[in-house]
Design an enzyme around this catalytic site. Structure first.
Site, short mmCIF file in Angstrom:
data_model
loop_
_atom_site.label_atom_id
_atom_site.label_comp_id
_atom_site.label_asym_id
_atom_site.label_seq_id
_atom_site.Cartn_x
_atom_site.Cartn_y
_atom_site.Cartn_z
N ASP A 98 0.83 -1.21 0.00
CA ASP A 98 0.00 0.00 0.00
C ASP A 98 0.86 1.26 0.00
OD1 ASP A 98 -2.75 -0.92 0.01
OD2 ASP A 98 -2.30 -1.78 1.98
N MET A 141 0.92 5.25 -0.05
CA MET A 141 0.05 6.40 0.28
C MET A 141 0.87 7.68 0.33
SD MET A 141 -2.27 4.78 3.30
CE MET A 141 -2.89 3.11 3.22
N MET A 154 -2.10 4.70 -3.84
CA MET A 154 -3.10 5.67 -3.36
C MET A 154 -2.40 7.03 -3.38
SD MET A 154 -4.62 3.20 -0.41
CE MET A 154 -3.18 2.16 -0.51
N GLY A 167 -6.75 4.52 3.05
CA GLY A 167 -5.91 5.35 3.91
C GLY A 167 -5.40 4.63 5.15
N PHE A 168 -6.19 3.68 5.64
CA PHE A 168 -5.81 3.04 6.89
C PHE A 168 -6.22 1.57 6.90
CE2 PHE A 168 -6.72 7.50 7.58
CZ PHE A 168 -5.55 7.94 8.18
N GLY A 169 -5.44 0.77 7.63
CA GLY A 169 -5.84 -0.62 7.87
C GLY A 169 -6.81 -0.67 9.04
N GLY A 196 -10.01 -4.14 1.95
CA GLY A 196 -10.54 -3.43 3.11
C GLY A 196 -11.54 -4.26 3.90
N GLY A 197 -11.20 -4.53 5.15
CA GLY A 197 -12.15 -5.21 6.03
C GLY A 197 -12.44 -6.66 5.69
C1 DX5 Z 1 -6.39 0.64 2.90
C2 DX5 Z 1 -5.44 -0.32 2.22
C3 DX5 Z 1 -5.68 -1.73 2.53
C4 DX5 Z 1 -5.52 -2.07 3.99
C5 DX5 Z 1 -6.45 -3.17 4.32
O1 DX5 Z 1 -6.25 1.91 2.36
O2 DX5 Z 1 -5.51 -0.16 0.81
O3 DX5 Z 1 -4.86 -2.59 1.73
O4 DX5 Z 1 -4.22 -2.45 4.34
O5 DX5 Z 1 -6.38 -3.38 5.68
P1 DX5 Z 1 -7.48 -4.24 6.44
O6 DX5 Z 1 -7.47 -5.61 5.82
O7 DX5 Z 1 -6.98 -4.21 7.84
O8 DX5 Z 1 -8.79 -3.56 6.24
ZN ZN Z 2 -4.54 -1.67 -0.55
#
Ligand code: DX5
Ligand code: ZN
Length: 224
Positions: free
Chosen positions: A39, A41, A72, A146-148, A177-178
Site C-alpha cells: 500500500d 500512500m 493511493m 488510507g488506513f488498515g 478493506g475489512g
Molecule cells: C487501505 C489499504 C488496505 C488495507 C487493508 O487503504 O488499501 O490494503 O491495508 O487493511 P485491512 O485488511 O486491515 O482492512
Molecule cells: Zn490496498
C-alpha cells in the site's frame, strides 16, 4: 504472471512491522500467502503516508510470489516508471486519482506490469466499463482508503455488477478493506478472486511467532 481465477489471499504489509518487511514477507509467504499487497500512500490522495518506490525496490527481493502495488497517490503518471523499475508485478491506480485514468493504465501496461484500476466505495462499477480492455485487475475498495483495520463496507452488489461486466475477460476482481472470515464468503460468491487482508492476517502473530499468520490465512480460506 499467468492468469488464474482461483481464490488468492494477499496480505497487506500495511499491517506488518515496518522495521522488518523482509522477514514479515518471508513469514506470510511461508504461511500460505498467494500475493503480497503493498500500500503506497501520499498524504494527499489519502490522509496517510507510507512509502515510495525505494522501499518497494528494497522489499522486492524478499517477495517470491506476486508483488501487488496499490497506489493511493495523485498524480500517478510521474511515478509509474519508478514503481515498475522497483519490480511491481501489478500496479493499481485509482480511477479517482486524476482526469486521465485511461492514459495511466496504458502507461502501466507499457512498462510490462499488469494494470489494475481501483474504485473508492462511493464510485460506481460503471466507472470502469470503458477501461476493461486495458486492465488486468479491478480493485473494489470496501473501506475508504488510507488506513488498515477499518470496518467493512458491504459492496457485494458492486462486485456482482463488475463480474457480469467483465464476463470471460482475464481480469481479476480484488477486494481491499475489512476482509475477514466473516466478510470473505459473500465477496467470493459475488465474483471476487483476490482478497487483500491486512489486520485479519497479521493479528496475533509476529516474525518471532508466525504461526497465527497461517491460522488467520487458513481461517479466511476455510470460510469461503
Ligand atoms: C487501505 C489499504 C488496505 C488495507 C487493508 O487503504 O488499501 O490494503 O491495508 O487493511 P485491512 O485488511 O486491515 O482492512
Ligand atoms: Zn490496498
Amino acid at each position: 504472471m499467468s492468469f488464474d481465477r482461483s481464490v488468492k489471499i494477499a496480505p497487506s504489509i500495511l499491517s506488518a512491522d515496518f522495521a522488518n518487511f523482509g522477514e514479515e514477507i518471508r513469514c506470510v509467504e511461508a504461511e500460505g500467502a498467494d500475493w503480497i499487497h503493498v500500500d503506497v500512500m501520499d498524504g494527499h490522495f489519502v490522509p496517510n503516508i507510507t512509502f515510495g518506490p525505494a522501499t518497494c525496490a528494497a522489499i522486492r527481493p524478499h517477495i517470491k510470489t506476486v508483488m501487488d502495488v496499490h497506489l493511493m497517490i495523485a498524480p500517478v503518471d510521474p511515478y509509474i516508471e519508478a514503481f515498475a523499475e522497483a519490480g511491481a508485478d501489478v500496479i493499481t491506480a485509482h480511477v479517482e486519482a486524476g482526469a486521465h485514468i485511461h492514459r495511466s493504465l496504458q502507461a502501466i501496461r507499457a512498462t510490462g506490469a499488469k494494470a489494475g484500476v481501483a474504485l473508492n466505495p462511493g464510485t460506481p462499477a460503471g466507472a470502469v466499463e470503458h477501461l476493461l480492455d486495458i486492465v488486468d485487475l479491478v480493485c473494489v475498495m470496501t473501506v475508504n482508503p488510507g488506513f488498515g483495520g477499518q470496518s467493512f463496507i458491504p459492496l457485494e452488489k458492486k462486485v456482482s455488477q463488475l463480474r457480469a461486466m467483465i464476463g470471460d475477460r482475464p481480469i481479476h476482481i480484488e477486494i481491499d478493506g475489512g476482509v475477514t472470515p466473516l466478510t470473505a464468503p459473500g465477496l467470493i460468491r459475488a465474483g471476487a478472486d483476490v482478497l487483500v487482508a491486512g489486520s485479519a492476517v497479521f493479528k496475533g502473530g509476529s516474525v518471532a511467532n508466525p504461526a497465527p499468520y497461517g491460522e488467520n490465512i487458513r481461517a479466511i480460506r476455510a470460510a469461503i
